[in-house]
Design a protein around this motif. Structure first.
Motif, short mmCIF file in Angstrom:
data_model
loop_
_atom_site.label_atom_id
_atom_site.label_comp_id
_atom_site.label_asym_id
_atom_site.label_seq_id
_atom_site.Cartn_x
_atom_site.Cartn_y
_atom_site.Cartn_z
N PHE A 1 0.84 -1.20 0.00
CA PHE A 1 0.00 0.00 0.00
C PHE A 1 0.87 1.26 0.00
CE2 PHE A 1 -3.22 -2.73 2.47
CZ PHE A 1 -3.86 -3.12 1.32
N LEU A 2 1.91 1.24 0.83
CA LEU A 2 2.78 2.41 0.93
C LEU A 2 3.59 2.63 -0.35
CD1 LEU A 2 3.99 2.09 4.63
CD2 LEU A 2 2.25 3.61 3.69
N VAL A 3 4.01 1.54 -0.99
CA VAL A 3 4.71 1.67 -2.28
C VAL A 3 3.82 2.38 -3.29
CG1 VAL A 3 5.46 0.35 -4.29
CG2 VAL A 3 6.33 -0.24 -2.04
N LEU A 4 2.55 2.02 -3.32
CA LEU A 4 1.63 2.59 -4.30
C LEU A 4 1.23 4.03 -3.97
CD1 LEU A 4 -0.62 -0.56 -4.85
CD2 LEU A 4 0.99 0.43 -6.48
N VAL B 1 9.28 8.43 -0.43
CA VAL B 1 8.74 9.27 0.64
C VAL B 1 7.23 9.35 0.49
CG1 VAL B 1 10.83 10.64 0.91
CG2 VAL B 1 9.08 11.37 -0.73
N LEU B 2 6.58 9.66 1.62
CA LEU B 2 5.12 9.77 1.65
C LEU B 2 4.76 11.19 2.04
CD1 LEU B 2 2.73 7.79 1.23
CD2 LEU B 2 2.60 7.57 3.71
N THR B 3 3.99 11.84 1.20
CA THR B 3 3.52 13.19 1.52
C THR B 3 2.32 13.10 2.45
OG1 THR B 3 1.99 13.26 -0.35
CG2 THR B 3 4.26 13.98 -0.76
N ILE B 4 1.96 14.23 3.04
CA ILE B 4 0.79 14.24 3.92
C ILE B 4 -0.48 13.91 3.14
CG2 ILE B 4 0.39 16.73 3.66
CD1 ILE B 4 -0.43 16.77 6.62
N GLU B 5 -0.53 14.32 1.87
CA GLU B 5 -1.70 14.01 1.04
C GLU B 5 -1.78 12.51 0.78
OE1 GLU B 5 0.56 16.27 0.23
OE2 GLU B 5 -0.50 18.18 0.46
N GLY B 6 -0.64 11.89 0.47
CA GLY B 6 -0.64 10.45 0.24
C GLY B 6 -1.02 9.68 1.50
N PHE B 7 -0.51 10.15 2.65
CA PHE B 7 -0.83 9.48 3.91
C PHE B 7 -2.33 9.54 4.22
CE2 PHE B 7 -1.21 9.38 8.57
CZ PHE B 7 -0.56 8.18 8.84
N GLU B 8 -2.95 10.68 3.94
CA GLU B 8 -4.39 10.82 4.20
C GLU B 8 -5.21 9.80 3.43
OE1 GLU B 8 -6.12 12.43 6.24
OE2 GLU B 8 -5.00 14.16 6.96
N HIS B 9 -4.72 9.36 2.29
CA HIS B 9 -5.48 8.39 1.50
C HIS B 9 -5.48 7.01 2.13
CE1 HIS B 9 -6.76 10.77 -1.98
NE2 HIS B 9 -5.64 11.45 -1.79
N LEU B 10 -4.59 6.75 3.10
CA LEU B 10 -4.68 5.50 3.86
C LEU B 10 -5.97 5.45 4.67
CD1 LEU B 10 -1.07 4.89 5.24
CD2 LEU B 10 -2.35 3.42 3.68
N GLY B 11 -6.61 6.60 4.84
CA GLY B 11 -7.90 6.64 5.54
C GLY B 11 -8.97 5.84 4.83
N PHE B 12 -8.73 5.49 3.58
CA PHE B 12 -9.66 4.60 2.88
C PHE B 12 -9.70 3.22 3.53
CE2 PHE B 12 -10.37 1.46 -0.60
CZ PHE B 12 -11.68 1.81 -0.91
N LEU B 13 -8.58 2.81 4.14
CA LEU B 13 -8.47 1.46 4.70
C LEU B 13 -8.44 1.42 6.21
CD1 LEU B 13 -5.71 0.07 2.29
CD2 LEU B 13 -8.16 -0.41 2.20
#
Length: 431
Positions: free
Chosen positions: A192-195, A209-221
């Motif tokens: 998930f983090l790779v994607l 690296v993971l941006t704050i926007e990318g991290f927020e999308h983990l909220g889907f799961l």
């Protein structure tokens, strides 16, 4: 193809990420209402299949993907592309997402954020936790309902008979399902983090690296057991929590996020296991997230401790059962193994699941997201909902007020679906 995330080496640095003090829960909605039986969406190696798709979609001038672009990218029909967008909109974590707020006629053009879409496509390979088989064939025969018009030419074992053989004692509990979903997240977290990650500019591809926007999308799961439901996901993470809202947050190494989340998932799995052990020993935990259920005596039903958990109406037989809005504080309801009864759940809900019921009339209040009806027989369902999915049912009657075409999946027989004459569609979609 991107290299997998390698856990960061342990360190005694006092400034390193602190040990987690919060619990993580999987969002049930994508796993319960977001899976589609479309063969082209099940990937043997999701990372290998989805990485080129991510690169293709992310290179576009807009981060959103409409149905035409989606159909072209996945080589699927326009109907299936629209079905993916409709299903995704019903399980998204953000109520303000344009796909959620779009009018039906605008969904194709508004499209989905490519990061939500990638995660949605990835979990299509998720295997649901199945009920264990019953060991007592006599008990199965005792609960088998009256004869059906299909009994002369269908198999002696119908889908409902298989369901009837699994009482609450033999079905996965809410805690078992949560543990199963947590284990799935634990196993696939690195992917998930790779994607969701991006290579650091000017560095090699391994420096993800993971941006704050990318991290927020983990909220889907996932969601954290911290504060109110509206707290942004990034505010629970120590590396984003104190970010200046007027300044762009500094991207975080994906390996650091990976290690932090793995530790929290391990703690959450241990918490679920401890609660299960306490229940088996006869000592219920005050923090137990499992929900109460209703047996044949309606007065015994109790609302779950958390509005995040579904309210169970289970085992009602030969009686009427009514729940008003004042009785249901939960955002979802599950009606399970109810027979020869009339069930009213007259409250505004987000999700509803009807499972293993027979010879019953079930009336639901307005359901804002989705209704799933599975393994039911000779049941009348009356509801207004955004979408309805019917799975492995027979001789059922549905009176529906819906925004989207009803979805009929699996082995179904003699269904009658009635929708208002002004409905924008003329037939259900079968997969």
């Amino acid at each position: 193809m991107m290299d997998p995330i390698v856990p960061s080496p342990s360190t005694s640095d006092p400034n390193s990420t602190p040990s987690p003090t919060i619990l993580l829960h999987p969002r049930r909605e994508p796993f319960e209402h977001g899976l589609l039986p479309i063969q082209k969406l099940v990937f043997t190696d999701p990372v290998q299949a989805l990485t080129p798709l991510k690169q293709r979609l992310s290179s576009s001038s807009t981060p959103r993907v409409g149905s035409a672009a989606l159909a072209d990218a996945l080589q699927i029909s326009s109907d299936h592309a629209r079905l993916i967008l409709d299903t995704l909109s019903s399980v998204l974590h953000s109520e303000s997402d344009p796909l959620v707020t779009a009018c039906p006629e605008d969904v194709d053009s508004v499209g989905a954020d490519f990061r939500d879409l990638i995660l949605f496509l990835y979990i299509q390979s998720y295997k649901r936790l199945l009920p264990r088989s019953h060991k007592d064939s006599v008990a199965v025969a005792d609960v088998w309902p009256s004869t059906s018009a299909f009994d002369g030419y269908l198999s002696a074992i119908s889908p409902l008979q298989l369901v009837r053989s699994n009482t609450r004692r033999f079905m996965p509990s809410q805690a078992d399902e949560e543990a199963h979903q947590l284990s799935y997240l634990q196993k696939h977290l690195a992917n998930f983090l790779v994607l969701l990650s991006e290579p650091l500019e000017g560095e090699d591809k391994e420096s993800m690296v993971l941006t704050i926007e990318g991290f927020e999308h983990l909220g889907f799961l996932i969601q954290f057991d911290k504060g109110s439901e509206g707290v942004p996901l990034s505010q629970a993470a120590p590396f984003f929590a104190n970010s200046d809202p007027d300044m762009p947050a500094v991207p975080v190494p994906a390996s650091q996020v990976h290690d932090w989340l793995l530790e929290i998932i391990a703690s959450s799995l241990e918490h679920v296991s401890e609660n299960n052990s306490a229940k088996e020993s006869g000592f219920p935990s005050s923090s137990d997230q499992d929900v109460a259920m209703a047996d044949a005596s309606p007065s015994s039903a109790k609302a779950s401790q958390s509005a995040r958990s579904p309210f169970f109406i289970e085992g009602v037989s030969k009686s009427s059962y009514v729940k008003q809005a004042s009785d249901l504080k939960n955002s979802s309801v599950k009606v399970i193994n109810c027979h020869d009864s009339v069930i009213y759940a007259l409250a505004p809900l987000r999700y509803a699941t009807l499972y293993g019921c027979s010879d019953a009339t079930i009336v639901l209040g307005a359901v804002g997201k989705a209704v799933r009806v599975e393994h039911c027989e000779r049941v009348q369902v009356i509801t207004a909902s955004k979408r309805v999915c019917i799975v492995n049912c027979r001789e059922c009657l549905f009176y529906l007020g819906v925004n989207q075409r009803p979805l009929i999946v699996g082995d179904n027989h003699k269904l009658l679906v009635s929708v208002p004459q002004a409905s924008p569609f003329v037939s259900a979609m079968k997969i």
